[in-house]
Design a protein around this motif. Structure first.
Motif, PDB file in Angstrom:
ATOM      1  N   ALA A 251       0.863  -1.190   0.000  1.00  0.00           N
ATOM      2  CA  ALA A 251       0.000   0.000   0.000  1.00  0.00           C
ATOM      3  C   ALA A 251       0.898   1.238   0.000  1.00  0.00           C
ATOM      4  CB  ALA A 251      -0.888  -0.009   1.237  1.00  0.00           C
ATOM      5  N   PHE A 252       0.815   2.007  -1.072  1.00  0.00           N
ATOM      6  CA  PHE A 252       1.594   3.252  -1.154  1.00  0.00           C
ATOM      7  C   PHE A 252       0.788   4.319  -0.433  1.00  0.00           C
ATOM      8  CE2 PHE A 252       3.060   7.136  -3.373  1.00  0.00           C
ATOM      9  CZ  PHE A 252       4.422   6.992  -3.154  1.00  0.00           C
ATOM     10  N   ILE A 287      -4.736   6.645   0.609  1.00  0.00           N
ATOM     11  CA  ILE A 287      -4.727   8.092   0.819  1.00  0.00           C
ATOM     12  C   ILE A 287      -5.134   8.385   2.261  1.00  0.00           C
ATOM     13  CG2 ILE A 287      -5.552  10.312  -0.129  1.00  0.00           C
ATOM     14  CD1 ILE A 287      -4.445   8.363  -2.309  1.00  0.00           C
ATOM     15  N   ASN A 288      -4.198   8.834   3.045  1.00  0.00           N
ATOM     16  CA  ASN A 288      -4.490   9.188   4.440  1.00  0.00           C
ATOM     17  C   ASN A 288      -4.588  10.698   4.603  1.00  0.00           C
ATOM     18  OD1 ASN A 288      -4.653   6.601   5.305  1.00  0.00           O
ATOM     19  ND2 ASN A 288      -2.616   6.510   6.242  1.00  0.00           N
ATOM     20  N   THR A 289      -5.310  11.166   5.592  1.00  0.00           N
ATOM     21  CA  THR A 289      -5.807  10.352   6.671  1.00  0.00           C
ATOM     22  C   THR A 289      -7.191   9.756   6.374  1.00  0.00           C
ATOM     23  OG1 THR A 289      -6.815  12.280   7.741  1.00  0.00           O
ATOM     24  CG2 THR A 289      -4.594  11.710   8.448  1.00  0.00           C
ATOM     25  N   SER A 294     -11.177   3.852   6.792  1.00  0.00           N
ATOM     26  CA  SER A 294     -11.773   2.801   5.942  1.00  0.00           C
ATOM     27  C   SER A 294     -10.839   1.587   5.925  1.00  0.00           C
ATOM     28  CB  SER A 294     -12.062   3.338   4.535  1.00  0.00           C
ATOM     29  OG  SER A 294     -10.869   3.717   3.877  1.00  0.00           O
ATOM     30  N   ILE A 295      -9.917   1.505   4.930  1.00  0.00           N
ATOM     31  CA  ILE A 295      -9.074   0.300   4.886  1.00  0.00           C
ATOM     32  C   ILE A 295      -8.013   0.288   5.985  1.00  0.00           C
ATOM     33  CG2 ILE A 295      -9.452  -0.260   2.454  1.00  0.00           C
ATOM     34  CD1 ILE A 295      -6.646   0.951   1.916  1.00  0.00           C
ATOM     35  N   GLY A 296      -7.927   1.379   6.743  1.00  0.00           N
ATOM     36  CA  GLY A 296      -7.051   1.383   7.921  1.00  0.00           C
ATOM     37  C   GLY A 296      -7.387   0.214   8.852  1.00  0.00           C
ATOM     38  N   GLN A 297      -8.652  -0.137   8.891  1.00  0.00           N
ATOM     39  CA  GLN A 297      -9.073  -1.281   9.714  1.00  0.00           C
ATOM     40  C   GLN A 297      -8.353  -2.554   9.259  1.00  0.00           C
ATOM     41  OE1 GLN A 297     -10.903  -1.775  12.458  1.00  0.00           O
ATOM     42  NE2 GLN A 297     -10.477  -3.975  12.225  1.00  0.00           N
ATOM     43  N   TYR A 298      -8.345  -2.775   7.922  1.00  0.00           N
ATOM     44  CA  TYR A 298      -7.696  -3.992   7.397  1.00  0.00           C
ATOM     45  C   TYR A 298      -6.187  -3.934   7.641  1.00  0.00           C
ATOM     46  CZ  TYR A 298      -7.165  -8.151   4.526  1.00  0.00           C
ATOM     47  OH  TYR A 298      -6.898  -9.425   4.096  1.00  0.00           O
ATOM     48  N   LEU A 299      -5.629  -2.741   7.415  1.00  0.00           N
ATOM     49  CA  LEU A 299      -4.176  -2.617   7.593  1.00  0.00           C
ATOM     50  C   LEU A 299      -3.772  -2.914   9.035  1.00  0.00           C
ATOM     51  CD1 LEU A 299      -3.677   0.552   5.398  1.00  0.00           C
ATOM     52  CD2 LEU A 299      -2.611  -1.658   4.995  1.00  0.00           C
ATOM     53  N   GLN A 300      -4.641  -2.566   9.964  1.00  0.00           N
ATOM     54  CA  GLN A 300      -4.328  -2.803  11.373  1.00  0.00           C
ATOM     55  C   GLN A 300      -4.585  -4.246  11.779  1.00  0.00           C
ATOM     56  OE1 GLN A 300      -3.110  -0.295  13.581  1.00  0.00           O
ATOM     57  NE2 GLN A 300      -2.694  -2.076  14.852  1.00  0.00           N
ATOM     58  N   ASP A 301      -5.717  -4.770  11.339  1.00  0.00           N
ATOM     59  CA  ASP A 301      -6.212  -6.023  11.936  1.00  0.00           C
ATOM     60  C   ASP A 301      -6.456  -7.158  10.946  1.00  0.00           C
ATOM     61  OD1 ASP A 301      -6.355  -5.447  14.555  1.00  0.00           O
ATOM     62  OD2 ASP A 301      -8.455  -4.834  14.592  1.00  0.00           O
ATOM     63  N   GLU A 303      -5.666  -9.700   7.422  1.00  0.00           N
ATOM     64  CA  GLU A 303      -4.658 -10.746   7.172  1.00  0.00           C
ATOM     65  C   GLU A 303      -3.279 -10.105   6.959  1.00  0.00           C
ATOM     66  OE1 GLU A 303      -4.239 -14.706   4.384  1.00  0.00           O
ATOM     67  OE2 GLU A 303      -5.954 -13.394   4.082  1.00  0.00           O
ATOM     68  N   ASP A 304      -2.235 -10.793   7.376  1.00  0.00           N
ATOM     69  CA  ASP A 304      -0.882 -10.224   7.279  1.00  0.00           C
ATOM     70  C   ASP A 304      -0.298 -10.423   5.871  1.00  0.00           C
ATOM     71  OD1 ASP A 304      -1.020  -9.417   9.891  1.00  0.00           O
ATOM     72  OD2 ASP A 304      -0.024 -11.210  10.678  1.00  0.00           O
ATOM     73  N   ILE A 305      -0.904  -9.731   4.913  1.00  0.00           N
ATOM     74  CA  ILE A 305      -0.423  -9.850   3.534  1.00  0.00           C
ATOM     75  C   ILE A 305      -0.029  -8.477   2.977  1.00  0.00           C
ATOM     76  CG2 ILE A 305      -1.664 -11.958   2.863  1.00  0.00           C
ATOM     77  CD1 ILE A 305      -3.860 -10.048   1.700  1.00  0.00           C
ATOM     78  N   ILE A 306      -0.204  -7.425   3.779  1.00  0.00           N
ATOM     79  CA  ILE A 306       0.016  -6.064   3.270  1.00  0.00           C
ATOM     80  C   ILE A 306       1.157  -5.389   4.022  1.00  0.00           C
ATOM     81  CG2 ILE A 306      -1.046  -3.820   2.762  1.00  0.00           C
ATOM     82  CD1 ILE A 306      -3.776  -5.122   3.074  1.00  0.00           C
ATOM     83  N   PHE A 307       2.057  -4.764   3.274  1.00  0.00           N
ATOM     84  CA  PHE A 307       2.996  -3.833   3.909  1.00  0.00           C
ATOM     85  C   PHE A 307       2.781  -2.470   3.275  1.00  0.00           C
ATOM     86  CE2 PHE A 307       6.330  -3.043   0.704  1.00  0.00           C
ATOM     87  CZ  PHE A 307       6.130  -4.093  -0.186  1.00  0.00           C
ATOM     88  N   GLU A 308       3.254  -1.454   3.973  1.00  0.00           N
ATOM     89  CA  GLU A 308       3.067  -0.095   3.451  1.00  0.00           C
ATOM     90  C   GLU A 308       4.395   0.521   3.034  1.00  0.00           C
ATOM     91  OE1 GLU A 308       0.006   2.516   5.505  1.00  0.00           O
ATOM     92  OE2 GLU A 308       0.316   0.953   7.002  1.00  0.00           O
ATOM     93  N   THR A 309       4.329   1.302   1.959  1.00  0.00           N
ATOM     94  CA  THR A 309       5.433   2.205   1.639  1.00  0.00           C
ATOM     95  C   THR A 309       4.874   3.599   1.808  1.00  0.00           C
ATOM     96  OG1 THR A 309       6.636   0.716   0.206  1.00  0.00           O
ATOM     97  CG2 THR A 309       6.892   3.061  -0.235  1.00  0.00           C
ATOM     98  N   VAL A 310       5.360   4.289   2.819  1.00  0.00           N
ATOM     99  CA  VAL A 310       4.789   5.577   3.196  1.00  0.00           C
ATOM    100  C   VAL A 310       5.671   6.699   2.634  1.00  0.00           C
ATOM    101  CG1 VAL A 310       4.035   6.998   5.140  1.00  0.00           C
ATOM    102  CG2 VAL A 310       4.039   4.497   5.354  1.00  0.00           C
ATOM    103  N   LEU A 311       5.040   7.622   1.926  1.00  0.00           N
ATOM    104  CA  LEU A 311       5.800   8.777   1.424  1.00  0.00           C
ATOM    105  C   LEU A 311       5.652   9.931   2.414  1.00  0.00           C
ATOM    106  CD1 LEU A 311       7.506  10.053  -0.843  1.00  0.00           C
ATOM    107  CD2 LEU A 311       5.378  10.838  -1.879  1.00  0.00           C
ATOM    108  N   ARG A 312       6.778  10.291   3.022  1.00  0.00           N
ATOM    109  CA  ARG A 312       6.750  11.415   3.961  1.00  0.00           C
ATOM    110  C   ARG A 312       7.259  12.672   3.239  1.00  0.00           C
ATOM    111  NH1 ARG A 312       7.646  11.692   9.532  1.00  0.00           N
ATOM    112  NH2 ARG A 312       8.736   9.709   9.710  1.00  0.00           N
ATOM    113  N   VAL A 313       6.480  13.748   3.309  1.00  0.00           N
ATOM    114  CA  VAL A 313       6.971  15.043   2.853  1.00  0.00           C
ATOM    115  C   VAL A 313       7.230  15.849   4.112  1.00  0.00           C
ATOM    116  CG1 VAL A 313       6.529  17.079   1.432  1.00  0.00           C
ATOM    117  CG2 VAL A 313       5.542  14.870   0.771  1.00  0.00           C
ATOM    118  N   LYS A 314       8.509  16.109   4.400  1.00  0.00           N
ATOM    119  CA  LYS A 314       8.846  16.695   5.715  1.00  0.00           C
ATOM    120  C   LYS A 314       8.217  18.069   5.902  1.00  0.00           C
ATOM    121  CE  LYS A 314      13.280  14.361   5.974  1.00  0.00           C
ATOM    122  NZ  LYS A 314      14.698  14.590   5.722  1.00  0.00           N
TER     123      LYS A 314
END
Ligand code: PA5
Length: 406
Positions: A251-252, A287-289, A294-301, A303-314
Motif C-alpha cells: 500500500a503506497f 490516501i491518508n488520513t 476505511s481500509i485502515g481497519q484492514y491494515l491494522q487487523d 490478514e498479514d499480507i500487506i505492507f506499506e510504503t509511506v511517502l513522507r513530505v517533511k
C-alpha cells in the motif's frame, strides 16, 4: 534529498543478514542496467531521454499555448498521461481559477459523457490538443482524438492543424506519418523507453511545462539521482524480502491528498512492471488520513499480507491549527509516525521514504528512484520489467467484438 527507513517500522521482518544476502543479486541487477543489449532501458540515461532541441521545441509550444490563452487537452492512457496528471496535481493549488489550471486530460476512459462534457467545457475557450500514444494504436486515446479532432475542425476550420501536437515513437508508429501529412506539431519519443518509464520524455515534459512546472529542475533532480541509485536498490531489496515472507500487497501511503495521482502513477509503474508470470507484489494506493477511517481497519487487523510504503513530505507548509501552535505539516508527520507504530503492532510493516518538500527537483529524484526500484524489483523476481503481456489479452478480446466497427 531522498531518505529511506525500512528499519524503524519493519523490525523483525527485515534483518541485516537478509539484506546482506542480496549482494550478488544486486551486482547482477547493476550489470543488467549496464547491459546495452537489454532493450527498453533508454530511461536510465536522462541526457538521452530528451534532447536540448526538444526541450526548446516544448518551451516554444508552451509559449504559443500561453499567448493564445489556450487550454491544453492531453489525450493519452496509462503511461502516456498518468505521470503528467500526477505532477500537475501535486504542484497545483487545490482551488484554482481556470488560468492557473490549463492542462486537462482525456482518452483514458470510454465515457461518452466525459467527452460530451469536455466539448461543452471547451466551447468558450481556446485549446490545443496533445495526442500522446507511443504505439499510435491504443483504443481509448485513438477514439478520443477522433472526436476532439472533429470538434477542432469545426472550431478552427482552416487552422486546426496548428493546434494539434502529436507525441509518439520515433519510428514504427502510424501517428508520426499522420502528423507529417497533416502538418501537426510532432514530438518524438525514444522507442527504447516504455510508457510507464516515459514521464521524463516529451510525454510528460510538454504537459508539465504547460502547467507551470520547472521541467529543467525536474530533469536535474532525475539526473542527480541517476549518479547514485543505491538507495533505490535498497528499497527494491526491502520490498522483495517482505514479498518472500508473504506480504503480497504493497500500500503506497500518502498524507497529502494532492499526491493522490502520484500514488496512481506509482501504482501503474509497479503494477505493469512486476505483475507477471504469476508473480509480483500487488500495488494499491492508500490516501491518508481519509483511509485511516476505511481500509485502515484492514491494515491494522486484517490478514498479514500487506505492507506499506509511506511517502513522507517533511515540509508541507506553515499553515497552523486554529487553536494550537502547531502546523498541519508537523501534525501530519506525527500522525504518520504513530500510524506506522500502530500498524507495526498489527504486523503490518512500513517502509518510509522521505523527501524534504514538494518541488520539481525532488519529483525528478523521486521518479528516478522509483524507476530503478521497479525495474530492479522485476529483475529480482526473474521477470522482464519492460513488457506488459497481460495487457494484450484484454485488447485481443475487445478486438474480437469490435474489429469490424472500430
Ligand atoms: O506503460 C505502458 O507501457 C502502458 O501503460 C502504455 O503507456 C499505455 O498502454 C498506452 O500505450 P500507448 O502510449 O502506446 O497508447
Amino acid at each position: 534529498m531522498i531518505t529511506l527507513d525500512y528499519k524503524t517500522h519493519c523490525a523483525g521482518h527485515i534483518t541485516q543478514k537478509e539484506i546482506d544476502s542480496y549482494k550478488q543479486k544486486l551486482q547482477d541487477v547493476k550489470e543488467k542496467f549496464n547491459n546495452k543489449n537489454i532493450d527498453m532501458q533508454g530511461w536510465l540515461d536522462i541526457d538521452a531521454t530528451i534532447s536540448k532541441q526538444q526541450l526548446k521545441q516544448i518551451k516554444d509550444l508552451k509559449n504559443k499555448i500561453y499567448s493564445s490563452h489556450s487550454v491544453l487537452v492531453v489525450i493519452g492512457v496509462g503511461g502516456s498521461y498518468l505521470g503528467a496528471e500526477a505532477f500537475q496535481k501535486a504542484t497545483t493549488n487545490y482551488f484554482v481559477d481556470f488560468n492557473d489550471h490549463n492542462v486537462i486530460f482525456a482518452g483514458y476512459n470510454l465515457s461518452g459523457e466525459y467527452l460530451e462534457n469536455l466539448i461543452k467545457y471547451l466551447d468558450n475557450k481556446n485549446f490545443y490538443i496533445n495526442y500522446i500514444s507511443k504505439s499510435g494504436t491504443t483504443l481509448e486515446p485513438r477514439l478520443a482524438f477522433e472526436t476532439l479532432l472533429k470538434y477542432a475542425k469545426q472550431r478552427y476550420p482552416n487552422k486546426f492543424n496548428e493546434r494539434i501536437i502529436i507525441t509518439t515513437n520515433t519510428t514504427g508508429s502510424p501517428l508520426s506519418e499522420i502528423a507529417k501529412q497533416n502538418n501537426y506539431h510532432l514530438l518524438s519519443m525514444p522507442n527504447n523507453i516504455g510508457g510507464r518509464y516515459s514521464i521524463l520524455t516529451a510525454v510528460g515534459m510538454l504537459p508539465l511545462c504547460v502547467c507551470g512546472l520547472d521541467i529543467d529542475e525536474m530533469l536535474k533532480g532525475a539526473r542527480d539521482a541517476s549518479k547514485n541509485y543505491d538507495l533505490a536498490l535498497e528499497y527494491a531489496v526491502a520490498r522483495d524480502i517482505l514479498y518472500n515472507k508473504g506480504y503480497k500487497v504493497e500500500a503506497f501511503t500518502i498524507y497529502e491528498p494532492k499526491l493522490s495521482d502520484l500514488a496512481s502513477w506509482w501504482q501503474q509503474l509497479f503494477g505493469e512492471t512486476q505483475g507477471k508470470e504469476k508473480k509480483g507484489i500487488f500495488p494499491i494506493c492508500n490516501i491518508n488520513t481519509s483511509n485511516l477511517h476505511s481500509i485502515g481497519q484492514y491494515l491494522q487487523d486484517g490478514e498479514d499480507i500487506i505492507f506499506e510504503t509511506v511517502l513522507r513530505v517533511k515540509d508541507l507548509g506553515n499553515f497552523k491549527l486554529a487553536n494550537v501552535d502547531l502546523t498541519y505539516s508537523e501534525l501530519n508527520n506525527i500522525v504518520l509516525d504513530q500510524v506506522a507504530v500502530a500498524h507495526a503492532i498489527g504486523n503490518t510493516p512500513s517502509i518510509v521514504i522521505s523527501i524534504d518538500k514538494i518541488s520539481a527537483y525532488n519529483f525528478g529524484e523521486l521518479v528516478y528512484f522509483f524507476f530503478i526500484a521497479a525495474a530492479a524489483g522485476g529483475f529480482l523476481l526473474g521477470i522482464n520489467p519492460y513488457d506488459q503481456p497481460g495487457v494484450e489479452e484484454y485488447k485481443k478480446q475487445i478486438k474480437l467484438k469490435t474489429k469490424d466497427i472500430l
